[in-house]
Design an enzyme around this catalytic site. Structure first.
Site, short mmCIF file in Angstrom:
data_model
loop_
_atom_site.label_atom_id
_atom_site.label_comp_id
_atom_site.label_asym_id
_atom_site.label_seq_id
_atom_site.Cartn_x
_atom_site.Cartn_y
_atom_site.Cartn_z
N PRO A 1 0.78 -1.25 0.00
CA PRO A 1 0.00 0.00 0.00
C PRO A 1 0.81 1.29 0.00
CG PRO A 1 0.03 -0.93 2.20
CD PRO A 1 0.76 -1.91 1.30
N CYS A 2 1.52 1.53 -1.10
CA CYS A 2 2.28 2.78 -1.21
C CYS A 2 1.35 4.00 -1.27
CB CYS A 2 3.22 2.73 -2.40
SG CYS A 2 2.43 2.37 -3.97
N HIS A 3 0.06 3.78 -1.54
CA HIS A 3 -0.89 4.89 -1.53
C HIS A 3 -1.06 5.46 -0.13
CE1 HIS A 3 -3.43 1.35 -0.69
NE2 HIS A 3 -4.19 2.18 -0.01
#
Length: 172
Positions: free
Chosen positions: A141-143
């Site tokens: 989850p780089c978001h």
């Protein structure tokens, strides 16, 4: 001599647009934003870069469990994933990506937080670079990583999609 496994590629339509899912057997190795026609050259280049000279099999159903979990997440019915991953990157990138996977649903961290968590407080730009090269967005989850000033910065799928994902998780 054993035959190399296929790279299984499947396109899915979702609330955030088309996604192209790539796996080796059942292990997810890449998610690309866009439909199959648009992303296939990128996937082929990525595979070549990682010396994966595997045959590419399109829409064989191998990625169905991955697509199902992604759809549940995007529908708001799933907060964690139980997907086997095939991470391909440098040791530093993998280290960063593992830390990203520890950021919980609905949480956000800054690039500085990530740098400090791996004991390299001055590596903020390197963290950004590893985020940029994340081959498995959403699952890794780089978001959930934002700028130190709280702004949404950098996302392979575009800031609109990053915003949508954070809204889905009620992180913003």
């Amino acid at each position: 001599m054993s035959k190399r496994p296929c790279l299984n590629v499947e396109e899915m339509d979702s609330a955030i647009g088309h996604l192209t899912i790539t796996s080796i057997d059942t292990r997810l190795c890449k998610i690309a934003f866009g439909d199959l026609n648009a992303t296939l050259p990128t996937i082929q280049g990525w595979a070549k870069h990682h010396m994966l000279h595997n045959e590419i099999a399109v829409n064989q159903g191998c990625t169905h469990p991955i697509v199902e979990q992604l759809q549940e997440y995007l529908d708001g019915d799933r907060q964690t994933f139980s997907i086997d991953l095939e991470l391909m990157g440098t040791p530093f990138q993998k280290k960063v990506w593992r830390v990203l996977m520890e950021i919980g649903y609905g949480e956000i961290k800054t690039y500085k937080d990530i740098a400090e968590s791996i004991g390299q407080a001055k590596a903020v730009r390197a963290i950004g670079s590893a985020n940029n090269r994340n081959p498995i967005p959403i699952i890794i989850p780089c978001h959930r990583v934002i700028g130190t000033n709280g702004s949404l910065v950098g996302y392979g799928g575009g800031l609109d999609i990053k915003h949508q994902l954070l809204q889905l998780e009620k992180a913003i």
